[in-house]
Motif scaffolding. Sequence first.
Motif, PDB file in Angstrom:
ATOM      1  N   GLU A   1      -5.508  11.642  -2.625  1.00  0.00           N
ATOM      2  CA  GLU A   1      -6.491  12.581  -2.121  1.00  0.00           C
ATOM      3  C   GLU A   1      -7.871  12.021  -2.433  1.00  0.00           C
ATOM      4  O   GLU A   1      -8.118  11.532  -3.530  1.00  0.00           O
ATOM      5  N   GLY A   2      -8.750  12.014  -1.462  1.00  0.00           N
ATOM      6  CA  GLY A   2     -10.075  11.425  -1.615  1.00  0.00           C
ATOM      7  C   GLY A   2     -10.145   9.998  -1.090  1.00  0.00           C
ATOM      8  O   GLY A   2     -11.225   9.436  -0.960  1.00  0.00           O
ATOM      9  N   SER A   3      -9.000   9.392  -0.793  1.00  0.00           N
ATOM     10  CA  SER A   3      -8.959   8.057  -0.196  1.00  0.00           C
ATOM     11  C   SER A   3      -9.207   8.173   1.303  1.00  0.00           C
ATOM     12  O   SER A   3      -9.127   9.255   1.873  1.00  0.00           O
ATOM     13  N   TRP A   4      -9.461   7.035   1.943  1.00  0.00           N
ATOM     14  CA  TRP A   4      -9.619   7.036   3.391  1.00  0.00           C
ATOM     15  C   TRP A   4      -8.992   5.795   3.991  1.00  0.00           C
ATOM     16  O   TRP A   4      -8.802   4.789   3.322  1.00  0.00           O
ATOM     17  N   ALA A   5      -8.649   5.919   5.270  1.00  0.00           N
ATOM     18  CA  ALA A   5      -8.140   4.813   6.078  1.00  0.00           C
ATOM     19  C   ALA A   5      -8.721   5.014   7.474  1.00  0.00           C
ATOM     20  O   ALA A   5      -8.270   5.882   8.213  1.00  0.00           O
ATOM     21  N   ASN A   6      -9.741   4.228   7.797  1.00  0.00           N
ATOM     22  CA  ASN A   6     -10.421   4.339   9.080  1.00  0.00           C
ATOM     23  C   ASN A   6     -10.044   3.155   9.965  1.00  0.00           C
ATOM     24  O   ASN A   6     -10.283   1.998   9.602  1.00  0.00           O
ATOM     25  N   GLU A   7      -9.481   3.454  11.112  1.00  0.00           N
ATOM     26  CA  GLU A   7      -9.019   2.427  12.032  1.00  0.00           C
ATOM     27  C   GLU A   7     -10.189   1.610  12.562  1.00  0.00           C
ATOM     28  O   GLU A   7     -11.206   2.162  12.971  1.00  0.00           O
ATOM     29  N   PHE A   8     -10.036   0.260  12.570  1.00  0.00           N
ATOM     30  CA  PHE A   8     -11.049  -0.596  13.185  1.00  0.00           C
ATOM     31  C   PHE A   8     -10.470  -1.476  14.284  1.00  0.00           C
ATOM     32  O   PHE A   8     -11.223  -2.074  15.055  1.00  0.00           O
ATOM     33  N   TRP A   9      -9.126  -1.585  14.388  1.00  0.00           N
ATOM     34  CA  TRP A   9      -8.529  -2.412  15.425  1.00  0.00           C
ATOM     35  C   TRP A   9      -7.147  -1.884  15.794  1.00  0.00           C
ATOM     36  O   TRP A   9      -6.381  -1.489  14.929  1.00  0.00           O
ATOM     37  N   ARG A  10      -6.886  -1.902  17.087  1.00  0.00           N
ATOM     38  CA  ARG A  10      -5.571  -1.518  17.619  1.00  0.00           C
ATOM     39  C   ARG A  10      -5.316  -2.369  18.852  1.00  0.00           C
ATOM     40  O   ARG A  10      -6.197  -2.538  19.688  1.00  0.00           O
ATOM     41  N   ARG A  11      -4.105  -2.888  18.938  1.00  0.00           N
ATOM     42  CA  ARG A  11      -3.726  -3.688  20.095  1.00  0.00           C
ATOM     43  C   ARG A  11      -3.892  -2.858  21.346  1.00  0.00           C
ATOM     44  O   ARG A  11      -3.412  -1.725  21.422  1.00  0.00           O
ATOM     45  N   GLY A  12      -4.563  -3.407  22.339  1.00  0.00           N
ATOM     46  CA  GLY A  12      -4.896  -2.703  23.563  1.00  0.00           C
ATOM     47  C   GLY A  12      -3.728  -2.350  24.363  1.00  0.00           C
ATOM     48  O   GLY A  12      -3.495  -1.525  25.089  1.00  0.00           O
TER      49      GLY A  12
ATOM     50  N   VAL B   1      -7.216   2.987  -4.602  1.00  0.00           N
ATOM     51  CA  VAL B   1      -7.165   2.529  -5.987  1.00  0.00           C
ATOM     52  C   VAL B   1      -6.375   1.224  -6.084  1.00  0.00           C
ATOM     53  O   VAL B   1      -5.226   1.159  -5.652  1.00  0.00           O
ATOM     54  N   ASP B   2      -7.009   0.202  -6.648  1.00  0.00           N
ATOM     55  CA  ASP B   2      -6.383  -1.086  -6.958  1.00  0.00           C
ATOM     56  C   ASP B   2      -5.582  -0.870  -8.240  1.00  0.00           C
ATOM     57  O   ASP B   2      -6.148  -0.682  -9.309  1.00  0.00           O
ATOM     58  N   ASP B   3      -4.257  -0.857  -8.122  1.00  0.00           N
ATOM     59  CA  ASP B   3      -3.411  -0.472  -9.246  1.00  0.00           C
ATOM     60  C   ASP B   3      -2.145  -1.324  -9.263  1.00  0.00           C
ATOM     61  O   ASP B   3      -1.958  -2.187  -8.420  1.00  0.00           O
ATOM     62  N   THR B   4      -1.274  -1.071 -10.221  1.00  0.00           N
ATOM     63  CA  THR B   4      -0.004  -1.787 -10.318  1.00  0.00           C
ATOM     64  C   THR B   4       1.152  -0.795 -10.318  1.00  0.00           C
ATOM     65  O   THR B   4       0.982   0.384 -10.631  1.00  0.00           O
ATOM     66  N   TYR B   5       2.330  -1.296  -9.948  1.00  0.00           N
ATOM     67  CA  TYR B   5       3.574  -0.548 -10.076  1.00  0.00           C
ATOM     68  C   TYR B   5       4.490  -1.447 -10.893  1.00  0.00           C
ATOM     69  O   TYR B   5       5.074  -2.407 -10.371  1.00  0.00           O
ATOM     70  N   ASP B   6       4.565  -1.163 -12.181  1.00  0.00           N
ATOM     71  CA  ASP B   6       5.247  -2.043 -13.125  1.00  0.00           C
ATOM     72  C   ASP B   6       6.728  -2.223 -12.834  1.00  0.00           C
ATOM     73  O   ASP B   6       7.268  -3.319 -13.016  1.00  0.00           O
ATOM     74  N   GLU B   7       7.416  -1.161 -12.382  1.00  0.00           N
ATOM     75  CA  GLU B   7       8.860  -1.270 -12.136  1.00  0.00           C
ATOM     76  C   GLU B   7       9.200  -2.348 -11.108  1.00  0.00           C
ATOM     77  O   GLU B   7      10.254  -2.962 -11.174  1.00  0.00           O
ATOM     78  N   ARG B   8       8.316  -2.572 -10.137  1.00  0.00           N
ATOM     79  CA  ARG B   8       8.546  -3.602  -9.112  1.00  0.00           C
ATOM     80  C   ARG B   8       7.650  -4.819  -9.322  1.00  0.00           C
ATOM     81  O   ARG B   8       7.645  -5.730  -8.499  1.00  0.00           O
TER      82      ARG B   8
ATOM     83  N   CYS C   1       0.866  -1.178   0.000  1.00  0.00           N
ATOM     84  CA  CYS C   1       0.000   0.000   0.000  1.00  0.00           C
ATOM     85  C   CYS C   1       0.900   1.223   0.000  1.00  0.00           C
ATOM     86  O   CYS C   1       1.817   1.322   0.811  1.00  0.00           O
ATOM     87  N   THR C   2       0.664   2.133  -0.939  1.00  0.00           N
ATOM     88  CA  THR C   2       1.425   3.376  -0.990  1.00  0.00           C
ATOM     89  C   THR C   2       0.491   4.545  -0.685  1.00  0.00           C
ATOM     90  O   THR C   2      -0.641   4.582  -1.159  1.00  0.00           O
ATOM     91  N   VAL C   3       0.974   5.464   0.127  1.00  0.00           N
ATOM     92  CA  VAL C   3       0.194   6.630   0.551  1.00  0.00           C
ATOM     93  C   VAL C   3       0.775   7.860  -0.127  1.00  0.00           C
ATOM     94  O   VAL C   3       1.954   8.173   0.039  1.00  0.00           O
ATOM     95  N   TRP C   4      -0.071   8.543  -0.897  1.00  0.00           N
ATOM     96  CA  TRP C   4       0.346   9.698  -1.697  1.00  0.00           C
ATOM     97  C   TRP C   4      -0.207  11.013  -1.152  1.00  0.00           C
ATOM     98  O   TRP C   4      -0.038  12.058  -1.771  1.00  0.00           O
ATOM     99  N   THR C   5      -0.871  11.004  -0.015  1.00  0.00           N
ATOM    100  CA  THR C   5      -1.471  12.203   0.557  1.00  0.00           C
ATOM    101  C   THR C   5      -1.008  12.390   1.994  1.00  0.00           C
ATOM    102  O   THR C   5      -0.839  11.417   2.728  1.00  0.00           O
ATOM    103  N   ALA C   6      -0.838  13.632   2.394  1.00  0.00           N
ATOM    104  CA  ALA C   6      -0.425  13.941   3.764  1.00  0.00           C
ATOM    105  C   ALA C   6      -1.573  13.746   4.756  1.00  0.00           C
ATOM    106  O   ALA C   6      -1.357  13.757   5.961  1.00  0.00           O
ATOM    107  N   ASP C   7      -2.792  13.531   4.256  1.00  0.00           N
ATOM    108  CA  ASP C   7      -3.961  13.369   5.120  1.00  0.00           C
ATOM    109  C   ASP C   7      -4.024  11.999   5.794  1.00  0.00           C
ATOM    110  O   ASP C   7      -4.822  11.793   6.697  1.00  0.00           O
ATOM    111  N   ILE C   8      -3.210  11.030   5.321  1.00  0.00           N
ATOM    112  CA  ILE C   8      -3.263   9.672   5.846  1.00  0.00           C
ATOM    113  C   ILE C   8      -1.874   9.249   6.311  1.00  0.00           C
ATOM    114  O   ILE C   8      -0.903   9.377   5.572  1.00  0.00           O
TER     115      ILE C   8
END
Length: 100
Positions: free
Chosen positions: A89-100, A73-80, A53-60
Amino acid sequence: MSGPPVVDLGDLDGTRGWVKTKGFVNWTEDVASHQPRQRVKLGDDTTRDGVICTVWTADITLEEGVGYYFGGVDDTYDEREEIQLKLFEGSWANEFWRRG
């Protein structure tokens, strides 16, 4: 309006465009450039090797060991030759679990 399809991490193949998924951050990698801002490996019970997973926004910022619901976005990185979940931007990552 139904929104992006829900796809298991193990079913990402680089062709679906915007998707919803969930997973746990197994490790983070120090990125020595300003883009992408963060590179992590996601895992769950549908993957054996995990998904990058690559993060391209400072919001996450993702934390190792935490579970998230994602919109990205489900995408590819051809070089690797990688399938990647890319968070822009416009993506989200909402936490659902964290070790107590």
